[in-house]
Motif scaffolding. Sequence first.
Motif, PDB file in Angstrom:
ATOM      1  N   HIS A 199       0.860  -1.195   0.000  1.00  0.00           N
ATOM      2  CA  HIS A 199       0.000   0.000   0.000  1.00  0.00           C
ATOM      3  C   HIS A 199       0.897   1.247   0.000  1.00  0.00           C
ATOM      4  O   HIS A 199       1.406   1.674   1.034  1.00  0.00           O
ATOM      5  N   GLU A 200       1.067   1.834  -1.196  1.00  0.00           N
ATOM      6  CA  GLU A 200       2.072   2.907  -1.352  1.00  0.00           C
ATOM      7  C   GLU A 200       1.853   4.099  -0.443  1.00  0.00           C
ATOM      8  O   GLU A 200       2.789   4.638   0.143  1.00  0.00           O
ATOM      9  N   ALA A 201       0.582   4.529  -0.326  1.00  0.00           N
ATOM     10  CA  ALA A 201       0.300   5.730   0.477  1.00  0.00           C
ATOM     11  C   ALA A 201       0.635   5.472   1.944  1.00  0.00           C
ATOM     12  O   ALA A 201       1.223   6.324   2.626  1.00  0.00           O
ATOM     13  N   ASN A 202       0.248   4.288   2.435  1.00  0.00           N
ATOM     14  CA  ASN A 202       0.544   3.967   3.837  1.00  0.00           C
ATOM     15  C   ASN A 202       2.047   3.876   4.068  1.00  0.00           C
ATOM     16  O   ASN A 202       2.560   4.298   5.108  1.00  0.00           O
ATOM     17  N   ILE A 203       2.753   3.312   3.095  1.00  0.00           N
ATOM     18  CA  ILE A 203       4.210   3.173   3.219  1.00  0.00           C
ATOM     19  C   ILE A 203       4.848   4.562   3.272  1.00  0.00           C
ATOM     20  O   ILE A 203       5.709   4.851   4.120  1.00  0.00           O
ATOM     21  N   GLU A 204       4.400   5.440   2.383  1.00  0.00           N
ATOM     22  CA  GLU A 204       4.934   6.810   2.345  1.00  0.00           C
ATOM     23  C   GLU A 204       4.705   7.515   3.680  1.00  0.00           C
ATOM     24  O   GLU A 204       5.592   8.170   4.227  1.00  0.00           O
ATOM     25  N   GLN A 205       3.467   7.346   4.208  1.00  0.00           N
ATOM     26  CA  GLN A 205       3.136   8.004   5.480  1.00  0.00           C
ATOM     27  C   GLN A 205       3.989   7.436   6.617  1.00  0.00           C
ATOM     28  O   GLN A 205       4.510   8.179   7.452  1.00  0.00           O
ATOM     29  N   TRP A 206       4.157   6.112   6.639  1.00  0.00           N
ATOM     30  CA  TRP A 206       4.973   5.477   7.684  1.00  0.00           C
ATOM     31  C   TRP A 206       6.406   5.999   7.612  1.00  0.00           C
ATOM     32  O   TRP A 206       7.018   6.344   8.621  1.00  0.00           O
ATOM     33  N   ARG A 207       6.942   6.097   6.399  1.00  0.00           N
ATOM     34  CA  ARG A 207       8.333   6.574   6.250  1.00  0.00           C
ATOM     35  C   ARG A 207       8.473   8.003   6.754  1.00  0.00           C
ATOM     36  O   ARG A 207       9.453   8.341   7.427  1.00  0.00           O
ATOM     37  N   HIS A 208       7.484   8.825   6.426  1.00  0.00           N
ATOM     38  CA  HIS A 208       7.544  10.222   6.865  1.00  0.00           C
ATOM     39  C   HIS A 208       7.503  10.309   8.395  1.00  0.00           C
ATOM     40  O   HIS A 208       8.284  11.034   9.019  1.00  0.00           O
ATOM     41  N   GLU A 209       6.595   9.538   9.003  1.00  0.00           N
ATOM     42  CA  GLU A 209       6.492   9.545  10.473  1.00  0.00           C
ATOM     43  C   GLU A 209       7.799   9.064  11.110  1.00  0.00           C
ATOM     44  O   GLU A 209       8.272   9.623  12.095  1.00  0.00           O
ATOM     45  N   GLN A 210       8.375   8.017  10.529  1.00  0.00           N
ATOM     46  CA  GLN A 210       9.642   7.493  11.063  1.00  0.00           C
ATOM     47  C   GLN A 210      10.745   8.545  10.964  1.00  0.00           C
ATOM     48  O   GLN A 210      11.558   8.696  11.873  1.00  0.00           O
ATOM     49  N   SER A 211      10.773   9.262   9.836  1.00  0.00           N
ATOM     50  CA  SER A 211      11.783  10.313   9.658  1.00  0.00           C
ATOM     51  C   SER A 211      11.657  11.365  10.754  1.00  0.00           C
ATOM     52  O   SER A 211      12.649  11.787  11.345  1.00  0.00           O
ATOM     53  N   ILE A 212      10.417  11.773  11.014  1.00  0.00           N
ATOM     54  CA  ILE A 212      10.204  12.811  12.025  1.00  0.00           C
ATOM     55  C   ILE A 212      10.596  12.282  13.409  1.00  0.00           C
ATOM     56  O   ILE A 212      11.314  12.947  14.165  1.00  0.00           O
ATOM     57  N   GLU A 213      10.167  11.057  13.729  1.00  0.00           N
ATOM     58  CA  GLU A 213      10.506  10.471  15.034  1.00  0.00           C
ATOM     59  C   GLU A 213      12.019  10.365  15.217  1.00  0.00           C
ATOM     60  O   GLU A 213      12.572  10.716  16.252  1.00  0.00           O
ATOM     61  N   ARG A 214      12.693   9.870  14.188  1.00  0.00           N
ATOM     62  CA  ARG A 214      14.155   9.715  14.267  1.00  0.00           C
ATOM     63  C   ARG A 214      14.843  11.048  14.439  1.00  0.00           C
ATOM     64  O   ARG A 214      15.821  11.179  15.166  1.00  0.00           O
TER      65      ARG A 214
END
Length: 228
Positions: A199-214
Amino acid sequence: MRIDVITCLPELFKGPFDQSILHRAQDKGIVELKVHDLRPYATNKHKTVDDYAYGGGAGMVLQIEPIDRCISDLKKDNDYDEVIYTSPDGVQFDQSIANQLSLLNNIIIICGHYKGVDERVREHLVTKEISIGDYVLSGGELAAAVISDAIIRLIPGVLNDESSALSDSFQDNLIAPPVYTRPAEYNGWKVPDVLLSGHEANIEQWRHEQSIERTKSRRPNLLDGTTE
Ligand code: ADE
């Protein structure tokens, strides 16, 4: 782009410039990397390029004359956008400086060595002084290799997948998200389900959230725009 490096230790560049992405960039004709040995530009019979510091003190200082002669030779054939000097007291190198330099056509990088370089080189020949961090290296060669690598990989066509340079850590002031590859499970350690979902949109959102958390946990200064 063309990068001319001036050094008294040209051999040091054989590894970094002759392998992997920098090698490929030269092979493809996207970048010309030229390393110039300072010694042939010395005027004395022993071909030395350094001398004792006026006023005394330990350590040898690189002389202005061979550096000036080398730069003058280069300027006969090319116009240069910047003449960079690598030094621990220069402006601190970061992704934004790498981005700016990657847009230029021709640059010279002078590698500092020993105790440093005659101050008149910095005053009259250099346009930008760059440090790669608050520590002292034996010379500017490794710094010049680091700077060259960071610049060259940003030039369009150098990386096979151009979008990968844009998704690097520090572009957009964020650290890159974690990445995984096969197997999906190893020793019971699993790849996050979302990455296997397709699911591309969910993957993109997860990556963005991970970037911010990191970024928040590892480099919060990037979020508030401060340097440390
Ligand atoms: N030469 C010695 N140390 C250096 C550093 N930290 N950055 C750039 N050039 C250097």
